[in-house]
Scaffold this motif. Structure first.
Motif, PDB file in Angstrom:
ATOM      1  N   ASN A 111     -12.161   1.008   2.058  1.00 54.08           N
ATOM      2  CA  ASN A 111     -11.833   0.397   3.337  1.00 54.08           C
ATOM      3  C   ASN A 111     -10.336   0.591   3.536  1.00 54.08           C
ATOM      4  O   ASN A 111      -9.526  -0.010   2.811  1.00 54.08           O
ATOM      5  CB  ASN A 111     -12.187  -1.085   3.314  1.00 54.08           C
ATOM      6  N   PRO A 112      -9.904   1.437   4.470  1.00 56.77           N
ATOM      7  CA  PRO A 112      -8.473   1.749   4.574  1.00 56.77           C
ATOM      8  C   PRO A 112      -7.595   0.527   4.818  1.00 56.77           C
ATOM      9  O   PRO A 112      -6.458   0.474   4.336  1.00 56.77           O
ATOM     10  CB  PRO A 112      -8.414   2.724   5.754  1.00 56.77           C
ATOM     11  N   HIS A 113      -8.099  -0.468   5.562  1.00 49.91           N
ATOM     12  CA  HIS A 113      -7.293  -1.644   5.864  1.00 49.91           C
ATOM     13  C   HIS A 113      -7.073  -2.493   4.613  1.00 49.91           C
ATOM     14  O   HIS A 113      -5.942  -2.902   4.311  1.00 49.91           O
ATOM     15  CB  HIS A 113      -7.966  -2.472   6.969  1.00 49.91           C
ATOM     16  N   TYR A 114      -8.141  -2.763   3.889  1.00 46.77           N
ATOM     17  CA  TYR A 114      -8.019  -3.536   2.652  1.00 46.77           C
ATOM     18  C   TYR A 114      -7.155  -2.772   1.641  1.00 46.77           C
ATOM     19  O   TYR A 114      -6.312  -3.351   0.947  1.00 46.77           O
ATOM     20  CB  TYR A 114      -9.405  -3.808   2.073  1.00 46.77           C
ATOM     21  N   MET A 115      -7.345  -1.463   1.585  1.00 48.33           N
ATOM     22  CA  MET A 115      -6.575  -0.641   0.662  1.00 48.33           C
ATOM     23  C   MET A 115      -5.088  -0.671   0.998  1.00 48.33           C
ATOM     24  O   MET A 115      -4.239  -0.700   0.095  1.00 48.33           O
ATOM     25  CB  MET A 115      -7.101   0.791   0.700  1.00 48.33           C
ATOM     26  N   ALA A 116      -4.748  -0.671   2.278  1.00 47.79           N
ATOM     27  CA  ALA A 116      -3.344  -0.723   2.677  1.00 47.79           C
ATOM     28  C   ALA A 116      -2.693  -2.027   2.208  1.00 47.79           C
ATOM     29  O   ALA A 116      -1.531  -2.038   1.769  1.00 47.79           O
ATOM     30  CB  ALA A 116      -3.217  -0.569   4.188  1.00 47.79           C
ATOM     31  N   GLU A 117      -3.437  -3.132   2.296  1.00 46.75           N
ATOM     32  CA  GLU A 117      -2.898  -4.403   1.808  1.00 46.75           C
ATOM     33  C   GLU A 117      -2.719  -4.384   0.296  1.00 46.75           C
ATOM     34  O   GLU A 117      -1.673  -4.794  -0.231  1.00 46.75           O
ATOM     35  CB  GLU A 117      -3.822  -5.545   2.211  1.00 46.75           C
ATOM     36  N   ASP A 118      -3.742  -3.937  -0.427  1.00 46.49           N
ATOM     37  CA  ASP A 118      -3.653  -3.876  -1.891  1.00 46.49           C
ATOM     38  C   ASP A 118      -2.519  -2.956  -2.336  1.00 46.49           C
ATOM     39  O   ASP A 118      -1.759  -3.289  -3.257  1.00 46.49           O
ATOM     40  CB  ASP A 118      -4.972  -3.359  -2.467  1.00 46.49           C
ATOM     41  N   ALA A 119      -2.427  -1.792  -1.709  1.00 48.81           N
ATOM     42  CA  ALA A 119      -1.395  -0.820  -2.089  1.00 48.81           C
ATOM     43  C   ALA A 119      -0.007  -1.365  -1.788  1.00 48.81           C
ATOM     44  O   ALA A 119       0.930  -1.202  -2.598  1.00 48.81           O
ATOM     45  CB  ALA A 119      -1.624   0.498  -1.355  1.00 48.81           C
ATOM     46  N   GLY A 120       0.150  -2.026  -0.644  1.00 46.67           N
ATOM     47  CA  GLY A 120       1.443  -2.601  -0.313  1.00 46.67           C
ATOM     48  C   GLY A 120       1.869  -3.652  -1.317  1.00 46.67           C
ATOM     49  O   GLY A 120       3.028  -3.682  -1.762  1.00 46.67           O
ATOM     50  N   ALA A 121       0.936  -4.518  -1.704  1.00 47.19           N
ATOM     51  CA  ALA A 121       1.258  -5.561  -2.674  1.00 47.19           C
ATOM     52  C   ALA A 121       1.624  -4.960  -4.030  1.00 47.19           C
ATOM     53  O   ALA A 121       2.635  -5.341  -4.644  1.00 47.19           O
ATOM     54  CB  ALA A 121       0.078  -6.518  -2.814  1.00 47.19           C
ATOM     55  N   ALA A 122       0.821  -4.021  -4.514  1.00 50.51           N
ATOM     56  CA  ALA A 122       1.101  -3.414  -5.819  1.00 50.51           C
ATOM     57  C   ALA A 122       2.425  -2.665  -5.808  1.00 50.51           C
ATOM     58  O   ALA A 122       3.177  -2.686  -6.790  1.00 50.51           O
ATOM     59  CB  ALA A 122      -0.043  -2.472  -6.210  1.00 50.51           C
ATOM     60  N   ASP A 123       2.725  -2.003  -4.706  1.00 54.26           N
ATOM     61  CA  ASP A 123       3.971  -1.243  -4.629  1.00 54.26           C
ATOM     62  C   ASP A 123       5.186  -2.164  -4.630  1.00 54.26           C
ATOM     63  O   ASP A 123       6.208  -1.864  -5.254  1.00 54.26           O
ATOM     64  CB  ASP A 123       3.973  -0.366  -3.375  1.00 54.26           C
ATOM     65  N   LEU A 124       5.087  -3.282  -3.944  1.00 55.03           N
ATOM     66  CA  LEU A 124       6.202  -4.227  -3.937  1.00 55.03           C
ATOM     67  C   LEU A 124       6.403  -4.862  -5.310  1.00 55.03           C
ATOM     68  O   LEU A 124       7.533  -5.068  -5.759  1.00 55.03           O
ATOM     69  CB  LEU A 124       5.965  -5.294  -2.874  1.00 55.03           C
ATOM     70  N   ILE A 125       5.305  -5.167  -5.997  1.00 51.96           N
ATOM     71  CA  ILE A 125       5.415  -5.689  -7.363  1.00 51.96           C
ATOM     72  C   ILE A 125       6.112  -4.673  -8.267  1.00 51.96           C
ATOM     73  O   ILE A 125       6.933  -5.023  -9.121  1.00 51.96           O
ATOM     74  CB  ILE A 125       4.023  -6.046  -7.916  1.00 51.96           C
ATOM     75  N   ALA A 126       5.796  -3.401  -8.061  1.00 48.82           N
ATOM     76  CA  ALA A 126       6.347  -2.334  -8.906  1.00 48.82           C
ATOM     77  C   ALA A 126       7.733  -1.870  -8.467  1.00 48.82           C
ATOM     78  O   ALA A 126       8.298  -0.966  -9.099  1.00 48.82           O
ATOM     79  CB  ALA A 126       5.385  -1.141  -8.910  1.00 48.82           C
ATOM     80  N   GLY A 127       8.270  -2.438  -7.415  1.00 51.21           N
ATOM     81  CA  GLY A 127       9.581  -1.991  -6.952  1.00 51.21           C
ATOM     82  C   GLY A 127       9.553  -0.604  -6.343  1.00 51.21           C
ATOM     83  O   GLY A 127      10.438   0.217  -6.591  1.00 51.21           O
ATOM     84  N   SER A 128       8.514  -0.328  -5.556  1.00 46.44           N
ATOM     85  CA  SER A 128       8.379   0.955  -4.833  1.00 46.44           C
ATOM     86  C   SER A 128       8.276   2.141  -5.782  1.00 46.44           C
ATOM     87  O   SER A 128       8.915   3.173  -5.603  1.00 46.44           O
ATOM     88  CB  SER A 128       9.553   1.157  -3.857  1.00 46.44           C
TER      89      SER A 128
END
Length: 339
Positions: free
Chosen positions: A86-103
């Protein structure tokens, strides 16, 4: 100079010969291996994604956990099957993981590989639109995902929201501003590599490619990379794209290496049928370091790529895989100009 990373398929099996006998073993050891890879000075920790299999599936909890335990290493996938997403759910998950990882996320996405079940994406609630096949559906999901990562608002705010809204249409949150530039397309053909370039995605080319000329894998991949870069140039994108290739490389240093991979020393590429199409499967490189250096100097795709992902036998455990990666960094990378 090359960026160097490992690529884990994340297998587990309840066998006394496996160091990963459960999903928990694989997940926790994946985190530990990423930590150790960062300590060694490796640039990337990448993971395959497969559904309905005793392998890593939903990637974002793992990527976020690694992001919280590390500071420098890139954390990625190769690849997420977009037919299931689901691209919308994936965008949220990816955004959260990326911010946790410092981009630091480097997300490889694609149409996916052969499955454990028939049309598994149907069980996730997805159907190709009229006139589409499943590959086209995966590409459509990918394009929606890319558009969402641009961060443009699209949803009409409620006139009486629970919390105050910023002005204008709303985007998905959390939003990571640079993640869009760190999306890769895993391509098995020249045509999809060109398609990815036009859309501004980086390129991943693995140890398997559909056979388009009958030539060795590395020759076909090098041509694919050149076609990708030409399409990127013609599209006029302002940044320089990245390109990775995957390889199975094992320096034979000690008795364990010879026991596990000594019989692979004389392997060559294999041609076969996958998804009703002829494909070429890359060889395993296994030899003493001086021999490997000469062999790898002749790999045209490695020469073209800026990033190399080393496939690892994760079921042999963290300690042995650290040994393999350290052997590559110590005995191969300097002689090949990678370090």
């Amino acid at each position: 100079m090359k960026k160097l990373g490992f690529l884990s398929f994340g297998h587990w099996t309840p066998s006394p010969h496996s160091q990963t006998r459960s999903a928990s073993d694989t997940l926790l050891q994946s985190i530990d291996l990423a930590v150790e890879a960062e300590r060694l000075g490796l640039d990337g920790a990448y993971f395959r994604v497969h559904h309905f299999a005793r392998q890593l599936a939903s990637p974002f909890p793992l990527l976020a956990a690694i992001g919280a335990r590390t500071r420098k290493i890139e954390i990625g996938t190769a690849v997420i099957d977009m037919r299931y997403e689901n691209p919308h759910y994936m965008a949220e998950d990816a955004g959260a993981a990326d911010l946790i990882a410092g981009s630091r996320l480097q997300l490889g996405i694609s149409r996916g590989s052969p499955e454990q079940v028939i049309d598994g994406w149907r069980h996730f609630g997805y159907r190709p639109a009229e006139g589409e096949d499943d590959a086209a559906m995966g590409r459509r999901h990918a394009q929606v995902f890319l558009e969402l990562l641009n961060g443009k608002g699209f949803a009409q705010p409620h006139p009486r929201p629970m919390f105050p809204n910023p002005p204008g249409l709303l985007r998905l949150e959390p939003f990571s501003p640079t993640l869009r530039e760190r999306i890769w397309w895993g391509s098995a053909t020249n045509a999809t590599a060109i398609w990815a370039a036009k859309l501004g995605m980086n390129l991943q080319s693995s140890t398997l490619k559909f056979d388009e000329t009958g030539e060795p894998l590395h020759v076909q991949q090098a041509a694919q990379i050149r076609a990708f870069r030409q399409a990127w140039k013609e599209a006029g994108h302002p940044r320089t794209p990245r390109v990775s290739v995957s390889r199975s490389i094992f320096p034979l240093i000690d008795e364990r290496d010879h026991a596990y991979f000594g019989d692979s020393a004389n392997e060559s590429d294999q041609f076969g049928i996958i998804d009703s199409m002829r494909a070429v499967f890359g060889r395993t490189y296994a030899a003493e370091p001086d021999v490997l250096i000469e062999q790898l100097k002749k790999d045209e795709a490695i020469a073209e790529a800026d990033t190399i992902l080393f496939t690892i036998p994760n079921q042999l455990g963290v300690e042995y895989n650290v040994h393999v990666l350290e052997s590559i960094l110590t005995h191969l990378a300097p002689g090949l100009g990678w370090r």
